[in-house]
Design a protein around this motif. Sequence first.
Motif, PDB file in Angstrom:
ATOM      1  N   THR A 545       0.835  -1.126   0.199  1.00  0.00           N
ATOM      2  CA  THR A 545      -0.239   0.111   0.149  1.00  0.00           C
ATOM      3  C   THR A 545       0.829   1.157   0.209  1.00  0.00           C
ATOM      4  O   THR A 545       2.053   1.053   0.313  1.00  0.00           O
ATOM      5  CB  THR A 545      -0.936   0.095   1.412  1.00  0.00           C
ATOM      6  OG1 THR A 545      -0.108  -0.034   2.167  1.00  0.00           O
ATOM      7  CG2 THR A 545      -1.869  -1.102   1.238  1.00  0.00           C
ATOM      8  N   GLY A 546       0.266   2.491  -0.103  1.00  0.00           N
ATOM      9  CA  GLY A 546       0.903   3.778  -0.542  1.00  0.00           C
ATOM     10  C   GLY A 546       1.812   4.135   0.791  1.00  0.00           C
ATOM     11  O   GLY A 546       2.894   4.985   0.716  1.00  0.00           O
ATOM     12  N   ASP A 547       1.117   3.669   1.965  1.00  0.00           N
ATOM     13  CA  ASP A 547       1.642   4.024   3.259  1.00  0.00           C
ATOM     14  C   ASP A 547       2.766   3.133   3.836  1.00  0.00           C
ATOM     15  O   ASP A 547       3.318   3.462   4.840  1.00  0.00           O
ATOM     16  CB  ASP A 547       0.697   4.358   4.351  1.00  0.00           C
ATOM     17  CG  ASP A 547      -0.374   3.110   4.600  1.00  0.00           C
ATOM     18  OD1 ASP A 547       0.059   2.150   3.939  1.00  0.00           O
ATOM     19  OD2 ASP A 547      -1.259   3.317   5.170  1.00  0.00           O
ATOM     20  N   GLY A 548       2.735   1.977   3.045  1.00  0.00           N
ATOM     21  CA  GLY A 548       3.772   0.888   3.637  1.00  0.00           C
ATOM     22  C   GLY A 548       3.531   0.288   4.602  1.00  0.00           C
ATOM     23  O   GLY A 548       4.164  -0.684   5.127  1.00  0.00           O
ATOM     24  N   LYS A 549       2.275   0.283   5.226  1.00  0.00           N
ATOM     25  CA  LYS A 549       1.858  -0.287   6.364  1.00  0.00           C
ATOM     26  C   LYS A 549       1.308  -1.673   6.127  1.00  0.00           C
ATOM     27  O   LYS A 549       1.172  -2.370   6.985  1.00  0.00           O
ATOM     28  CB  LYS A 549       1.073   0.508   7.347  1.00  0.00           C
ATOM     29  CG  LYS A 549       1.643   1.915   7.686  1.00  0.00           C
ATOM     30  CD  LYS A 549       0.975   2.897   8.647  1.00  0.00           C
ATOM     31  CE  LYS A 549       1.256   4.044   9.001  1.00  0.00           C
ATOM     32  NZ  LYS A 549       0.664   4.837   9.673  1.00  0.00           N
ATOM     33  N   ASN A 550       0.712  -1.875   4.817  1.00  0.00           N
ATOM     34  CA  ASN A 550       0.158  -3.144   4.652  1.00  0.00           C
ATOM     35  C   ASN A 550       0.902  -3.633   3.374  1.00  0.00           C
ATOM     36  O   ASN A 550       0.868  -3.263   2.627  1.00  0.00           O
ATOM     37  CB  ASN A 550      -1.547  -2.809   4.210  1.00  0.00           C
ATOM     38  CG  ASN A 550      -2.185  -2.553   5.526  1.00  0.00           C
ATOM     39  OD1 ASN A 550      -2.674  -3.270   6.446  1.00  0.00           O
ATOM     40  ND2 ASN A 550      -2.527  -0.895   5.832  1.00  0.00           N
ATOM     41  N   ILE A 551       1.088  -5.022   3.672  1.00  0.00           N
ATOM     42  CA  ILE A 551       1.867  -5.944   2.527  1.00  0.00           C
ATOM     43  C   ILE A 551       0.945  -7.007   2.530  1.00  0.00           C
ATOM     44  O   ILE A 551       0.634  -7.763   3.398  1.00  0.00           O
ATOM     45  CB  ILE A 551       3.157  -6.096   2.975  1.00  0.00           C
ATOM     46  CG1 ILE A 551       4.122  -4.666   2.848  1.00  0.00           C
ATOM     47  CG2 ILE A 551       3.819  -7.000   1.890  1.00  0.00           C
ATOM     48  CD1 ILE A 551       4.171  -4.101   4.150  1.00  0.00           C
ATOM     49  N   GLY A 552       0.622  -7.349   1.178  1.00  0.00           N
ATOM     50  CA  GLY A 552      -0.173  -8.665   0.772  1.00  0.00           C
ATOM     51  C   GLY A 552       0.672  -9.415   0.051  1.00  0.00           C
ATOM     52  O   GLY A 552       1.675  -9.076  -0.789  1.00  0.00           O
ATOM     53  N   ILE A 553       0.638 -10.741   0.334  1.00  0.00           N
ATOM     54  CA  ILE A 553       1.683 -11.751  -0.493  1.00  0.00           C
ATOM     55  C   ILE A 553       0.869 -13.013  -0.984  1.00  0.00           C
ATOM     56  O   ILE A 553       0.102 -13.311  -0.137  1.00  0.00           O
ATOM     57  CB  ILE A 553       2.730 -12.289   0.239  1.00  0.00           C
ATOM     58  CG1 ILE A 553       3.968 -11.093   0.835  1.00  0.00           C
ATOM     59  CG2 ILE A 553       3.778 -13.299  -0.443  1.00  0.00           C
ATOM     60  CD1 ILE A 553       4.806 -11.579   1.807  1.00  0.00           C
ATOM     61  N   THR A 554       0.809 -13.166  -2.353  1.00  0.00           N
ATOM     62  CA  THR A 554      -0.099 -14.093  -3.006  1.00  0.00           C
ATOM     63  C   THR A 554       0.676 -15.095  -3.300  1.00  0.00           C
ATOM     64  O   THR A 554       1.917 -15.631  -2.782  1.00  0.00           O
ATOM     65  CB  THR A 554      -0.730 -13.496  -4.295  1.00  0.00           C
ATOM     66  OG1 THR A 554       0.342 -13.258  -5.365  1.00  0.00           O
ATOM     67  CG2 THR A 554      -1.392 -12.228  -3.910  1.00  0.00           C
ATOM     68  N   GLY A 555       0.007 -16.313  -4.068  1.00  0.00           N
ATOM     69  CA  GLY A 555       0.857 -17.454  -4.410  1.00  0.00           C
ATOM     70  C   GLY A 555       0.946 -18.348  -3.080  1.00  0.00           C
ATOM     71  O   GLY A 555       1.666 -19.214  -3.237  1.00  0.00           O
TER      72      GLY A 555
END
Length: 702
Positions: A545-555
């Motif tokens: 996300t643009g604020d760097g506080k939320n990161i999602g990882i797929t696969g």
Amino acid sequence: MSSLALRAEHFLNDAGADRWPWLAVGVGGGIGLWFVLANGWLWCGVLAFGLGLAALAWLLPAVSYGYVRAALIGMGLAVAAGCGLIWAKSALVGTPAIVQPMAPVITARVMDRYAQPADHRLRVELAFAEPGSNRPILARLSMPDSADRPGLTEGAVVRLRARLMPPGAPQLPGGYDAARAAWFDGVAATGTVIGPVTVVSPAPGDSWLARARHALADHVRSRVAGPAGGIAAAFASGDRGGIPVADEDAMRDSGLTHLLSVSGLHVSAVIAGVYVLAIRLLALFPWLALRVRLPLVASGCGGLAGILYTLLTGAQVPTVRSVLGALLVMVGLALGRQPFTVRLLAVGALCTMLLWPEAVIGPSFQMSFGSVLALVVLHDCAPVRAFLAPREEGWWVRMSRHLAMILLAGMVIDLALMPIALFHFHRAGIYGSLANLVAIPLTTFVSMPAIALGLALDLVGAGGPAWWVCGQSLDLLLAIARWTAARPASVTLMPAMDGGRFLLFVGGMLWLALWHGRARLWGLVPALLAIVSLAWLHPPDVLITGDGKNIGITGIPGRALLILGESKGGRMGESMLETAGLTGPVTPLATWPGAHCTEGFCALDLDRAGRRWRLLIARGKGEPKPAELAQACAGSDIVVAPDKLYGPCHPRLLKADRSLLLRSGGLALDLEHRSVTTVAQTAGNHHWWRAPHRAPREAAEP
């Protein structure tokens, strides 16, 4: 060149296409180019190209190349007009956002209020002087309904403390751009009300229209209980605040969400009902019928009813757009012309683009005009005209033919609108045509007439039976929506689609719809190519996300999503699932066995494209020692942090800390192709994107 021009001349001569629809396409294309291209130099290039193309075409001999000459002149001027129109609209009405978040005490005038009883909230629009600069701005704020006060109406002056934020850019590539919508709406800030609200002075005048709208919504909800009352209020006044979120989701997944927005279906039902009622009643007076053209008078009555209904429901852009098209139909009927034509639809689109050019890139404009265009073209086909032609037959056979046509029309509309829904929302309902087969007649012929009859009979205190019928019909509508949405595979999810695939599909469908004869079939080629290419569309491996506080990882097995955080993901987790086109659960990264987390960082390895990728993700807790940070960064391919990383941190490929994210916005990483998609790539150099990054927060850091 001469041979090519002659072939084009013969093609245009044989096609016999109407010019107005293509002019509307040209204006819309110019508007779209302005949004896609990054800066003023490129916009000037579009204007120069369009005007230059028209000037060069003017030099062609009209005798030999009349059709080519007219087509090039028209399209060149149309593209230039579209680009210039949206550029002028942005310069005239665009409102810069506030520079940085703040929580001031303000004295403001209430411009609008919108009750949301299903969420126990109230939304207000306030006009006041921006603290510090004293420029007049408009803010859109939400507050709990417990903070509502007598006298908090349109025109009142209030004093309150508000937490103000600049309208947010998309958190992820392909997301909804609230900052762009706020720019054209004149909104400079969004936020929430903190603490109590004091009414300094009541509204100086009696805003009878707003008061009538709110009173109408409250009255309808008092007569029809539960979620059905919220839908009835939406039909009557445009107030959707009484519809629970779960029911809105069910309506969306079942393909029935268009019924909740007052647009073409509702306006058409009101105007058509008044038209039929007026012409039937006036025909009872022979002396009037022999002296006055009843279709003209009935068209006027229907048009006035449509305008009043539009004003009563808040005059939102989709409603105004629908009533403009309906008024054009009324004019056609009054003049004895065929009203349902592609040319009429093009005139309506041009009128809409003249007033709201920014609507062209929105889903409402695309889906409303796309559905009507699909219907007009379908009914204009020779096999369909032959199927619907009058003939000697029983009433049940005639009804069966019309029901079959309704089902076919629903399927065609679903096929035409599904790529638009996937592009904007990353999801689309599969069984929408079947649900609409029952829901549209139920709404048009039962629910809305029952609301009108109930309101009329309430004047004498006898509206109970009509409201009972209304409640039962809307309960049935909700049951259909819930049942359809609960079917296995009722919703198609797809990762965020790039603009190239979308334009390929739209271009092919426009070609198919606007040409005649066999030439129109060539439009199937790009449309089918776009559809087939979706099979190779896969979700990005990492979402930031643009604020760097939320990161999602797929696969992750089970179509799951790993997300940074201790919770189950909340709304951001759902947003990431939709962007990635996943249906699995949301799992906190810290609880995943493959992640090694400390208080300050999480490290994990991902196997993608035949190699192992090392990710280092900051959790925003604590300050690591410079030597440890340098060692961890050197052993990582990608480092993500919500704050600026000071000291030696040099990963092998990418460092996505605050200094980068302020320039790029949210990121989507494709590890297989080693590509990065950013929010900034789609926002370009437009003012609504630059505004949030003028905040002096970076300079204030040590």
